[in-house]
Motif scaffolding. Structure first.
Motif, PDB file in Angstrom:
ATOM      1  N   GLY A  93      -8.507 -29.750  10.462  1.00 17.16           N
ATOM      2  CA  GLY A  93      -9.117 -29.301  11.700  1.00 17.16           C
ATOM      3  C   GLY A  93      -8.480 -28.057  12.267  1.00 17.16           C
ATOM      4  N   LEU A  94      -7.750 -27.321  11.407  1.00 13.26           N
ATOM      5  CA  LEU A  94      -7.119 -26.074  11.829  1.00 13.26           C
ATOM      6  C   LEU A  94      -7.838 -24.915  11.152  1.00 13.26           C
ATOM      7  CD1 LEU A  94      -3.442 -27.287  11.475  1.00 13.26           C
ATOM      8  CD2 LEU A  94      -4.574 -26.745  13.624  1.00 13.26           C
ATOM      9  N   PRO A  95      -8.737 -24.215  11.848  1.00 10.48           N
ATOM     10  CA  PRO A  95      -9.520 -23.137  11.244  1.00 10.48           C
ATOM     11  C   PRO A  95      -8.628 -22.030  10.684  1.00 10.48           C
ATOM     12  CG  PRO A  95     -10.386 -23.734  13.408  1.00 10.48           C
ATOM     13  CD  PRO A  95      -9.064 -24.412  13.269  1.00 10.48           C
ATOM     14  N   ALA A  96      -9.049 -21.478   9.555  1.00  7.35           N
ATOM     15  CA  ALA A  96      -8.262 -20.429   8.907  1.00  7.35           C
ATOM     16  C   ALA A  96      -8.084 -19.211   9.807  1.00  7.35           C
ATOM     17  CB  ALA A  96      -8.924 -20.026   7.591  1.00  7.35           C
ATOM     18  N   ASP A  97      -9.092 -18.917  10.629  1.00  4.05           N
ATOM     19  CA  ASP A  97      -8.993 -17.732  11.483  1.00  4.05           C
ATOM     20  C   ASP A  97      -8.032 -17.937  12.654  1.00  4.05           C
ATOM     21  OD1 ASP A  97     -10.496 -19.493  12.968  1.00  4.05           O
ATOM     22  OD2 ASP A  97     -12.170 -18.117  13.315  1.00  4.05           O
ATOM     23  N   ARG A  98      -7.518 -19.163  12.797  1.00  2.00           N
ATOM     24  CA  ARG A  98      -6.531 -19.430  13.847  1.00  2.00           C
ATOM     25  C   ARG A  98      -5.107 -19.447  13.304  1.00  2.00           C
ATOM     26  NH1 ARG A  98      -8.341 -21.291  18.864  1.00  2.00           N
ATOM     27  NH2 ARG A  98     -10.417 -20.417  19.184  1.00  2.00           N
ATOM     28  N   LEU A  99      -4.951 -19.187  11.996  1.00  2.00           N
ATOM     29  CA  LEU A  99      -3.618 -19.181  11.386  1.00  2.00           C
ATOM     30  C   LEU A  99      -3.132 -17.752  11.174  1.00  2.00           C
ATOM     31  CD1 LEU A  99      -3.940 -21.983   8.684  1.00  2.00           C
ATOM     32  CD2 LEU A  99      -2.888 -22.141  10.947  1.00  2.00           C
ATOM     33  N   LEU A 100      -1.912 -17.501  11.539  1.00  3.74           N
ATOM     34  CA  LEU A 100      -1.278 -16.198  11.338  1.00  3.74           C
ATOM     35  C   LEU A 100      -0.041 -16.414  10.472  1.00  3.74           C
ATOM     36  CD1 LEU A 100      -0.895 -13.176  11.967  1.00  3.74           C
ATOM     37  CD2 LEU A 100       0.301 -13.853  14.048  1.00  3.74           C
ATOM     38  N   TRP A 101      -0.088 -15.921   9.237  1.00  7.87           N
ATOM     39  CA  TRP A 101       1.019 -16.082   8.303  1.00  7.87           C
ATOM     40  C   TRP A 101       1.805 -14.780   8.227  1.00  7.87           C
ATOM     41  CZ3 TRP A 101       1.371 -13.530   3.394  1.00  7.87           C
ATOM     42  CH2 TRP A 101       2.476 -13.923   2.631  1.00  7.87           C
ATOM     43  N   ILE A 102       3.129 -14.889   8.396  1.00 11.40           N
ATOM     44  CA  ILE A 102       3.996 -13.707   8.359  1.00 11.40           C
ATOM     45  C   ILE A 102       5.169 -13.981   7.426  1.00 11.40           C
ATOM     46  CG2 ILE A 102       5.454 -12.126   9.682  1.00 11.40           C
ATOM     47  CD1 ILE A 102       3.848 -12.828  12.146  1.00 11.40           C
ATOM     48  N   LYS A 103       5.360 -13.091   6.470  1.00 10.12           N
ATOM     49  CA  LYS A 103       6.489 -13.169   5.548  1.00 10.12           C
ATOM     50  C   LYS A 103       7.181 -11.822   5.562  1.00 10.12           C
ATOM     51  CE  LYS A 103       8.848 -15.310   2.249  1.00 10.12           C
ATOM     52  NZ  LYS A 103       9.573 -16.578   2.478  1.00 10.12           N
ATOM     53  N   THR A 104       8.486 -11.811   5.814  1.00 14.56           N
ATOM     54  CA  THR A 104       9.233 -10.564   5.855  1.00 14.56           C
ATOM     55  C   THR A 104      10.276 -10.543   4.739  1.00 14.56           C
ATOM     56  OG1 THR A 104      11.036 -11.320   7.284  1.00 14.56           O
ATOM     57  CG2 THR A 104       8.995 -10.614   8.371  1.00 14.56           C
ATOM     58  N   ALA A 105      10.735  -9.354   4.422  1.00 16.70           N
ATOM     59  CA  ALA A 105      11.715  -9.195   3.350  1.00 16.70           C
ATOM     60  C   ALA A 105      13.141  -9.440   3.829  1.00 16.70           C
ATOM     61  CB  ALA A 105      11.606  -7.791   2.754  1.00 16.70           C
ATOM     62  N   ARG A 106      13.385  -9.284   5.127  1.00 14.02           N
ATOM     63  CA  ARG A 106      14.744  -9.412   5.650  1.00 14.02           C
ATOM     64  C   ARG A 106      14.764 -10.404   6.817  1.00 14.02           C
ATOM     65  NH1 ARG A 106      17.234  -4.012   7.461  1.00 14.02           N
ATOM     66  NH2 ARG A 106      15.422  -4.129   8.867  1.00 14.02           N
ATOM     67  N   SER A 107      15.885 -11.090   6.963  1.00 13.48           N
ATOM     68  CA  SER A 107      16.029 -12.034   8.070  1.00 13.48           C
ATOM     69  C   SER A 107      15.956 -11.334   9.419  1.00 13.48           C
ATOM     70  CB  SER A 107      17.365 -12.788   7.946  1.00 13.48           C
ATOM     71  OG  SER A 107      17.379 -13.611   6.805  1.00 13.48           O
ATOM     72  N   ALA A 108      16.506 -10.126   9.483  1.00 12.29           N
ATOM     73  CA  ALA A 108      16.473  -9.377  10.742  1.00 12.29           C
ATOM     74  C   ALA A 108      15.038  -9.109  11.173  1.00 12.29           C
ATOM     75  CB  ALA A 108      17.237  -8.069  10.592  1.00 12.29           C
ATOM     76  N   ASP A 109      14.166  -8.798  10.210  1.00 16.35           N
ATOM     77  CA  ASP A 109      12.769  -8.549  10.545  1.00 16.35           C
ATOM     78  C   ASP A 109      12.060  -9.835  10.964  1.00 16.35           C
ATOM     79  OD1 ASP A 109      12.875  -5.787  10.020  1.00 16.35           O
ATOM     80  OD2 ASP A 109      12.598  -6.132   7.878  1.00 16.35           O
ATOM     81  N   ALA A 110      12.447 -10.953  10.369  1.00 13.08           N
ATOM     82  CA  ALA A 110      11.851 -12.231  10.746  1.00 13.08           C
ATOM     83  C   ALA A 110      12.226 -12.589  12.184  1.00 13.08           C
ATOM     84  CB  ALA A 110      12.312 -13.325   9.791  1.00 13.08           C
ATOM     85  N   LEU A 111      13.480 -12.382  12.539  1.00 11.55           N
ATOM     86  CA  LEU A 111      13.916 -12.653  13.902  1.00 11.55           C
ATOM     87  C   LEU A 111      13.207 -11.738  14.891  1.00 11.55           C
ATOM     88  CD1 LEU A 111      17.727 -13.079  13.174  1.00 11.55           C
ATOM     89  CD2 LEU A 111      16.171 -14.876  13.941  1.00 11.55           C
ATOM     90  N   TRP A 112      13.044 -10.478  14.505  1.00 11.95           N
ATOM     91  CA  TRP A 112      12.318  -9.526  15.364  1.00 11.95           C
ATOM     92  C   TRP A 112      10.876  -9.993  15.553  1.00 11.95           C
ATOM     93  CZ3 TRP A 112       7.998  -6.492  14.581  1.00 11.95           C
ATOM     94  CH2 TRP A 112       7.758  -5.479  15.521  1.00 11.95           C
ATOM     95  N   SER A 113      10.240 -10.429  14.473  1.00 11.86           N
ATOM     96  CA  SER A 113       8.854 -10.891  14.547  1.00 11.86           C
ATOM     97  C   SER A 113       8.722 -12.101  15.458  1.00 11.86           C
ATOM     98  CB  SER A 113       8.339 -11.239  13.151  1.00 11.86           C
ATOM     99  OG  SER A 113       8.315 -10.106  12.312  1.00 11.86           O
ATOM    100  N   ALA A 114       9.663 -13.043  15.341  1.00  7.33           N
ATOM    101  CA  ALA A 114       9.617 -14.233  16.182  1.00  7.33           C
ATOM    102  C   ALA A 114       9.712 -13.868  17.656  1.00  7.33           C
ATOM    103  CB  ALA A 114      10.757 -15.180  15.804  1.00  7.33           C
ATOM    104  N   GLU A 115      10.597 -12.952  17.965  1.00  7.02           N
ATOM    105  CA  GLU A 115      10.755 -12.551  19.361  1.00  7.02           C
ATOM    106  C   GLU A 115       9.501 -11.863  19.891  1.00  7.02           C
ATOM    107  OE1 GLU A 115      13.975 -10.114  22.150  1.00  7.02           O
ATOM    108  OE2 GLU A 115      14.460 -10.623  20.070  1.00  7.02           O
TER     109      GLU A 115
END
Length: 244
Positions: free
Chosen positions: A94-116
């Motif tokens: 019941g989770l529509p695909a258009d409501r999902l946002l998948w993010i994969k980064t190459a570095r942990s620093a970029d992942a933390l930045w994305s989360a913020e």
């Protein structure tokens, strides 16, 4: 003094009583767990840590009811998941695909930045962030960013991190169990609970996953609705601002 304490129910609590949150909460969908959490659910505007013995033990099934509720209003962000989202299975949930946002980064620093940025942007209803190692300073920044929004924010970290200090007001240790999952409450705004809480989860295998190294035979293949390992992607700062 008692009058002052009673006037500040969200900021002052006694160790032998359940505390409360100023922000809204979302029921977990598991009544036994709700009874053990302040205000009876997952708090928004806060960092919630799920400390996993290993990935694939039912953690996403645990979050499924709250994710369904959040997706009715806004998108669900999956940041640094261990595997690509399996869209067909998420849709069946019941989770529509258009409501999902998948993010994969190459570095942990970029992942933390994305989360913020996701937390500060407020365009998502929930954020699930997988991170193996993170400094206490970064945890404080993320918790502070979460406090400025109504987003549900879970951070998946290794069970070994339970011994580390954290600003998170709610920390749960998750271990595999027969037909469900075992939960130890590491930290909450309330009295200490020494007993392990078992939750039965639909679709979980009859035998627990005991291997320390995840394998296809020990992980519930549908728990996280993700299949093959995700490839590296461009850094988070290259993602259009509208997505985060």
């Amino acid at each position: 003094m008692s009058a002052l304490v009673s006037s500040l129910p969200n900021t002052v609590w006694r160790a032998d009583q359940m505390g409360s949150y100023q922000a809204a909460v979302t029921p977990t969908g598991h009544p036994a767990l709700d009874r053990e959490l302040p205000n009876g659910g997952w708090p928004s505007a806060a960092l919630v840590e799920l400390l996993l013995q290993q990935a694939g033990i039912g953690e996403m099934r645990l979050l499924r009811p709250a994710l369904e509720a959040a997706s009715r209003q806004r998108r669900i962000a999956l940041l640094q998941p261990p595997h690509l989202p399996q869209i067909a299975a998420w849709t069946a949930w019941g989770l529509p695909a258009d409501r999902l946002l998948w993010i994969k980064t190459a570095r942990s620093a970029d992942a933390l930045w994305s989360a913020e940025q996701i937390l500060r942007n407020g365009s998502c209803g929930a954020l699930v962030f997988w991170q193996q190692q993170v400094r206490a300073e970064s945890l404080r920044r993320l918790h502070l960013a979460a406090q400025g929004t109504e987003i549900l924010f879970w951070m998946m970290r290794p069970l070994a991190c339970a011994q580390d200090a954290s600003p998170s007001p709610l920390r749960l240790a998750l271990r595999p169990a027969m037909g469900g999952i075992d939960i130890d409450i590491v930290k909450r705004r309330g009295p200490q609970r020494d007993e392990t809480l078992f939750l039965r989860l639909d679709g979980m295998p009859a035998a627990p996953a005991l291997a320390t190294t995840p394998t296809t035979s020990t992980i519930d293949p549908d728990h996280a609705h993700m299949d093959k390992r995700a490839p590296a992607a461009p850094a988070a700062r290259n993602i259009p601002a509208a997505l985060v």
